[in-house]
Design a protein around this motif. Structure first.
Motif: not given
Length: 141
Positions: A78-84, A116-123, A128-138
């Motif tokens: 909830r901090q102003p800007g995207f720094e946090e 990583t995507r950085h977004l404003r969440d509505g009004e 909001h940031a969304i990080l996507t990771f890919h993994a190989n598991v066996e």
């Protein structure tokens, strides 16, 4: 795969982030990393949420069960800007990219940060940031 690669990977990611001092410095001790928003619906900001995932079978007869897994981690501020939100996303990225994750019954061959995507969440004033990771598991040998 006793618990499925996706479930074991999620547990390992959660454990790794909870133990990381850089993540703790930004999200508290213990860090506010949830699988769902707390039951009262009012989380303490900032926080991270273990998000959606997809698992693709990558098995081979000679190698046993294997999966390619994509998983998202959401960060909220909830901090102003995207720094946090960007600082937290970076700490999570550094913690997980190419990490040696210990799974319960399987082996994480590789985990890599994808985007990583950085977004404003509505009004409302939430970042909001969304990080996507890919993994190989066996299966473990």
């Amino acid at each position: 795969m006793a618990n499925g690669g996706d479930l074991e990977l999620q547990a390992a990611i959660n454990a790794r982030l909870a133990a990381d001092p850089n993540v703790q410095a930004l999200l508290g001790t213990p860090p506010r990393i949830y699988q769902d928003v707390p039951a009262n619906g009012v989380p303490v900001f900032p926080y991270a949420l273990l998000g959606e995932s997809s698992e693709i079978d990558n098995s081979a007869p000679q190698c046993g069960l294997a999966s390619d897994i994509s998983t998202d981690i959401h960060v909220w501020s909830r901090q102003p800007g995207f720094e946090e939100v960007k600082r937290i996303a970076w700490a999570i990225r550094v913690s997980l990219h190419n990490a040696d994750l210990a799974l319960a019954t399987q082996r994480c061959v590789l985990i890599e940060h994808s985007v990583t995507r950085h977004l404003r969440d509505g009004e409302i004033p939430v970042k909001h940031a969304i990080l996507t990771f890919h993994a190989n598991v066996e299966e473990s040998a």
